[in-house]
Motif scaffolding. Structure first.
Motif, PDB file in Angstrom:
ATOM      1  N   LYS B  37       0.853  -1.189   0.000  1.00 17.70           N
ATOM      2  CA  LYS B  37       0.000   0.000   0.000  1.00 17.70           C
ATOM      3  C   LYS B  37       0.886   1.235   0.000  1.00 17.70           C
ATOM      4  N   SER B  38       0.433   2.284  -0.668  1.00 17.13           N
ATOM      5  CA  SER B  38       1.153   3.553  -0.624  1.00 17.13           C
ATOM      6  C   SER B  38       0.139   4.681  -0.442  1.00 17.13           C
ATOM      7  N   SER B  39       0.612   5.782   0.148  1.00 18.74           N
ATOM      8  CA  SER B  39      -0.329   6.873   0.419  1.00 18.74           C
ATOM      9  C   SER B  39      -0.805   7.530  -0.876  1.00 18.74           C
ATOM     10  N   GLU B  40       0.022   7.400  -1.911  1.00 23.40           N
ATOM     11  CA  GLU B  40      -0.360   7.977  -3.206  1.00 23.40           C
ATOM     12  C   GLU B  40      -1.355   7.045  -3.908  1.00 23.40           C
ATOM     13  N   LYS B  41      -2.430   7.616  -4.392  1.00 28.43           N
ATOM     14  CA  LYS B  41      -3.417   6.800  -5.094  1.00 28.43           C
ATOM     15  C   LYS B  41      -2.864   6.250  -6.400  1.00 28.43           C
ATOM     16  N   GLY B  42      -3.506   5.234  -6.925  1.00 29.10           N
ATOM     17  CA  GLY B  42      -3.112   4.673  -8.217  1.00 29.10           C
ATOM     18  C   GLY B  42      -2.155   3.498  -8.085  1.00 29.10           C
ATOM     19  N   ILE B  43      -1.612   3.087  -9.209  1.00 33.92           N
ATOM     20  CA  ILE B  43      -0.725   1.919  -9.276  1.00 33.92           C
ATOM     21  C   ILE B  43       0.630   2.363  -9.822  1.00 33.92           C
ATOM     22  N   ARG B  44       1.698   1.975  -9.138  1.00 34.50           N
ATOM     23  CA  ARG B  44       3.043   2.261  -9.638  1.00 34.50           C
ATOM     24  C   ARG B  44       3.896   0.988  -9.628  1.00 34.50           C
ATOM     25  N   ILE B  45       4.618   0.780 -10.730  1.00 35.12           N
ATOM     26  CA  ILE B  45       5.625  -0.287 -10.757  1.00 35.12           C
ATOM     27  C   ILE B  45       6.913   0.353 -10.241  1.00 35.12           C
ATOM     28  N   THR B  46       7.396  -0.114  -9.108  1.00 29.46           N
ATOM     29  CA  THR B  46       8.561   0.557  -8.509  1.00 29.46           C
ATOM     30  C   THR B  46       9.870  -0.203  -8.724  1.00 29.46           C
ATOM     31  N   LYS B  47       9.781  -1.451  -9.084  1.00 24.07           N
ATOM     32  CA  LYS B  47      11.023  -2.215  -9.294  1.00 24.07           C
ATOM     33  C   LYS B  47      10.751  -3.418 -10.199  1.00 24.07           C
ATOM     34  N   ILE B  48      11.636  -3.634 -11.157  1.00 25.00           N
ATOM     35  CA  ILE B  48      11.580  -4.877 -11.934  1.00 25.00           C
ATOM     36  C   ILE B  48      12.985  -5.447 -11.986  1.00 25.00           C
ATOM     37  N   ILE B  49      13.136  -6.643 -11.447  1.00 25.61           N
ATOM     38  CA  ILE B  49      14.443  -7.308 -11.444  1.00 25.61           C
ATOM     39  C   ILE B  49      14.344  -8.571 -12.309  1.00 25.61           C
ATOM     40  N   GLY B  50      15.310  -8.786 -13.162  1.00 25.86           N
ATOM     41  CA  GLY B  50      15.370 -10.056 -13.899  1.00 25.86           C
ATOM     42  C   GLY B  50      14.802 -10.006 -15.301  1.00 25.86           C
ATOM     43  N   GLU B  72     -12.067  -1.004 -10.533  1.00 26.95           N
ATOM     44  CA  GLU B  72     -13.319  -1.682 -10.187  1.00 26.95           C
ATOM     45  C   GLU B  72     -13.496  -1.716  -8.658  1.00 26.95           C
ATOM     46  N   ALA B  73     -12.409  -2.086  -7.963  1.00 30.40           N
ATOM     47  CA  ALA B  73     -12.500  -2.196  -6.497  1.00 30.40           C
ATOM     48  C   ALA B  73     -12.824  -0.844  -5.874  1.00 30.40           C
ATOM     49  N   SER B  74     -12.181   0.234  -6.366  1.00 29.39           N
ATOM     50  CA  SER B  74     -12.403   1.544  -5.753  1.00 29.39           C
ATOM     51  C   SER B  74     -13.763   2.116  -6.138  1.00 29.39           C
ATOM     52  N   SER B  75     -14.344   1.633  -7.231  1.00 27.30           N
ATOM     53  CA  SER B  75     -15.695   2.088  -7.585  1.00 27.30           C
ATOM     54  C   SER B  75     -16.730   1.451  -6.660  1.00 27.30           C
ATOM     55  N   ARG B  76     -16.387   0.313  -6.099  1.00 26.96           N
ATOM     56  CA  ARG B  76     -17.306  -0.372  -5.177  1.00 26.96           C
ATOM     57  C   ARG B  76     -17.190   0.170  -3.761  1.00 26.96           C
ATOM     58  N   GLU B  77     -15.939   0.390  -3.342  1.00 24.72           N
ATOM     59  CA  GLU B  77     -15.733   0.937  -2.009  1.00 24.72           C
ATOM     60  C   GLU B  77     -14.505   1.842  -2.074  1.00 24.72           C
ATOM     61  N   ALA B  78     -14.744   3.136  -1.903  1.00 17.66           N
ATOM     62  CA  ALA B  78     -13.657   4.104  -2.088  1.00 17.66           C
ATOM     63  C   ALA B  78     -12.553   3.901  -1.046  1.00 17.66           C
ATOM     64  N   PHE B  79     -11.307   4.054  -1.456  1.00 20.85           N
ATOM     65  CA  PHE B  79     -10.187   4.060  -0.510  1.00 20.85           C
ATOM     66  C   PHE B  79      -9.175   5.081  -0.998  1.00 20.85           C
ATOM     67  N   ASP B  80      -8.425   5.656  -0.013  1.00 20.47           N
ATOM     68  CA  ASP B  80      -7.585   6.809  -0.366  1.00 20.47           C
ATOM     69  C   ASP B  80      -6.106   6.464  -0.394  1.00 20.47           C
ATOM     70  N   TYR B  81      -5.828   5.265  -0.890  1.00 20.51           N
ATOM     71  CA  TYR B  81      -4.425   4.899  -1.041  1.00 20.51           C
ATOM     72  C   TYR B  81      -4.229   4.166  -2.363  1.00 20.51           C
ATOM     73  N   GLY B  82      -2.985   3.946  -2.664  1.00 18.30           N
ATOM     74  CA  GLY B  82      -2.669   3.249  -3.905  1.00 18.30           C
ATOM     75  C   GLY B  82      -1.766   2.052  -3.632  1.00 18.30           C
ATOM     76  N   PHE B  83      -1.150   1.515  -4.672  1.00 22.81           N
ATOM     77  CA  PHE B  83      -0.315   0.317  -4.503  1.00 22.81           C
ATOM     78  C   PHE B  83       0.968   0.417  -5.315  1.00 22.81           C
ATOM     79  N   GLU B  84       2.034  -0.069  -4.713  1.00 21.99           N
ATOM     80  CA  GLU B  84       3.316  -0.179  -5.419  1.00 21.99           C
ATOM     81  C   GLU B  84       3.610  -1.647  -5.699  1.00 21.99           C
ATOM     82  N   ILE B  85       4.181  -1.893  -6.860  1.00 27.36           N
ATOM     83  CA  ILE B  85       4.448  -3.273  -7.275  1.00 27.36           C
ATOM     84  C   ILE B  85       5.929  -3.454  -7.568  1.00 27.36           C
ATOM     85  N   GLU B  86       6.521  -4.461  -6.930  1.00 31.30           N
ATOM     86  CA  GLU B  86       7.893  -4.868  -7.275  1.00 31.30           C
ATOM     87  C   GLU B  86       7.820  -6.250  -7.905  1.00 31.30           C
TER      88      GLU B  86
END
Lengths: 310, 310
Positions: B37-50, B72-86
């Protein structure tokens, strides 16, 4: 045991998606046959009641299947007698519910019993297929396999013959409406395209997989969703007046799925439970009365046993 | 829970006869992903290894799948954070064992977990499919379904999406040989004929039925007999040097069946038991060394679980 009386059940081939590979066995409709040992060697058809079919062994599906079996059995262990076959047809020829297969399967099953069962039911399929050549011009197993084995059968392939028997869920019922019209096998074959879109084939084998999975898991809804034929039904249904309306009414009244039985003209529906099947049968009858072509209705549980001593 | 570490398994799509509908999940090879989880909304790819893959969310399969899910998930139930993906890639891109699917499936699975699982694994398939568009140009589920659900999966149809999960027998093992060549998805598609003979399609859906039946009844021999592809393999194998020899050696050493994994170039074999799988893996390696193209080998039990928290 010198004489045996048999019940030889009707069958539904194809089951929508499973063109040429799937079939199931019915319980409430079938022929009777009497097979008896005779001092004269060979196979003779001595009586046919209920249908105008050739008495000559070599021209009769039961005769040809019996001969193929007789020759193989006697080459393994010689015996100095023959067999007489009496056929009491209840399944109308050309109805699309395995009339010829019932005769072919009954003949080989009966003789095998009188010989003390040297062959398994599965092994008998090969011999019964020989009889199908007389009726349709080709050796196929999609009706003889369910007639001999009961339940639902899958003919995976022919080289070598690979038949898989699948239990069907307890509450699965079939409704069959047989319109009294003739659909010639040649016509039913002629409407098919020898080439089909890969896209449609993928849909079809997805449905075959779904149907098999639905049968194993007793998932009636999945069985219903899988009873879809995007390849053969759209072409063959044109040969069956009132097909669309009858199928629509079957579905509206709770059928899991509906389609063409074998090469037609019979229309089948599968249902969960006897009550729904009765409702569907009534709706299909109502629907077909408007078409104005005479018809028979059958309602049956799936027959787990196949051909049997009566 | 603010951060989750995942194992995202490789998968084998098609399984010979089941082109575009069947897939299975592997256990010993897969990517790792960290989703937080990150405080910034939306989706970010923060690291790709390999692997050399785009970091922009909209150009990355994991990013696109995650975004579809997030919206889709946020349209059903609002939340004020985003996600980072490694993403820690172990599955080589373009290997034909579901590299992009592992990323897409992992992304949606991970976010769903961090949100307290508002969606079932089956429901996640739809979102993961969105990621596949980036990799292959079309929404397809034959790799993301087994990655999310484990075992063997059948995608019966897409309108609406209908995925069936099938347990696979305990002693079923897969061997995968990944030749280090590139088979472009466009080329793999281009060799296919849009029209196929009905005769071959019947063979194919007989085999799909047989394979599903074999899985439910744990009939390894039937599984083996059904692992036959008369439509796609004869065309695509030309893109894979040494395919015939490698398949031949796999079969000679006891494999139940062998074929092309997904669109290739990986070659897979299914085996009964670990010992046979080792023997088959050794034979395939020996065989491929002669071809002279570098390759990786994988040996894995079928993974009943799919993507999981590590």
């Amino acid at each position: 045991m010198n004489e045996i009386k048999l019940f030889c059940p009707a069958t539904i081939a194809n089951l929508s998606c499973g063109f040429d590979v799937l079939g199931l066995c019915l319980e409430t409709i079938g022929d009777e046959m009497i097979i008896r040992k005779s001092s004269e060697k060979g196979i003779r058809i001595t009586k046919i009641i209920g249908a105008d079919l050739p008495m000559e062994t070599e021209k009769n599906v039961a005769g040809v299947a019996a001969l193929a079996f007789y020759q193989e059995a006697s080459s393994r262990e010689a015996f100095d007698y023959g067999f007489e076959i009496e056929i009491y047809k209840n399944i109308k020829t050309g109805s699309g519910i395995g009339s010829s297969s019932a005769s072919a399967a009954g003949a080989v099953f009966g003789i095998n019993e009188l010989l003390g069962c040297p062959f398994t039911r599965k092994e008998l399929v090969t011999f019964a297929m020989k009889g199908e050549v007389v009726a349709s011009g080709s050796e196929h197993a999609d009706n003889v396999a369910p007639c001999l084995l009961g339940g639902v059968t899958l003919v995976r392939g022919y080289n070598p013959l690979d038949v898989i028997r699948i239990d069907s869920p307890n509450e699965l019922f079939a409704v069959v409406l047989h319109p009294h019209i003739e659909v010639k096998t040649a016509d039913a074959r002629a409407v098919l395209n020898p080439m089909i879109p890969l896209k449609n084939a993928i849909t079809q084998w997805g449905n075959v997989g779904g149907l098999i999975a639905g049968l194993y898991t007793q998932d009636y809804e999945l069985i219903g969703r899988s009873l879809e034929d995007v390849i053969v039904e759209p072409l063959r249904k044109k040969l069956i007046p009132g097909f669309d309306e009858t199928k629509f009414d079957a579905m509206q009244n709770g059928a899991l799925g509906a389609g063409i039985s074998g090469a037609g003209p019979s229309i089948f529906a599968l249902c969960k439970g006897h009550k729904t099947a009765e409702k569907v049968a009534f709706a299909m009858s109502e629907s077909y009365q408007i078409i104005g072509i005479p018809f028979d209705m059958h309602l049956s549980k799936i027959n787990p046993e196949g051909v049997k001593i009566n």
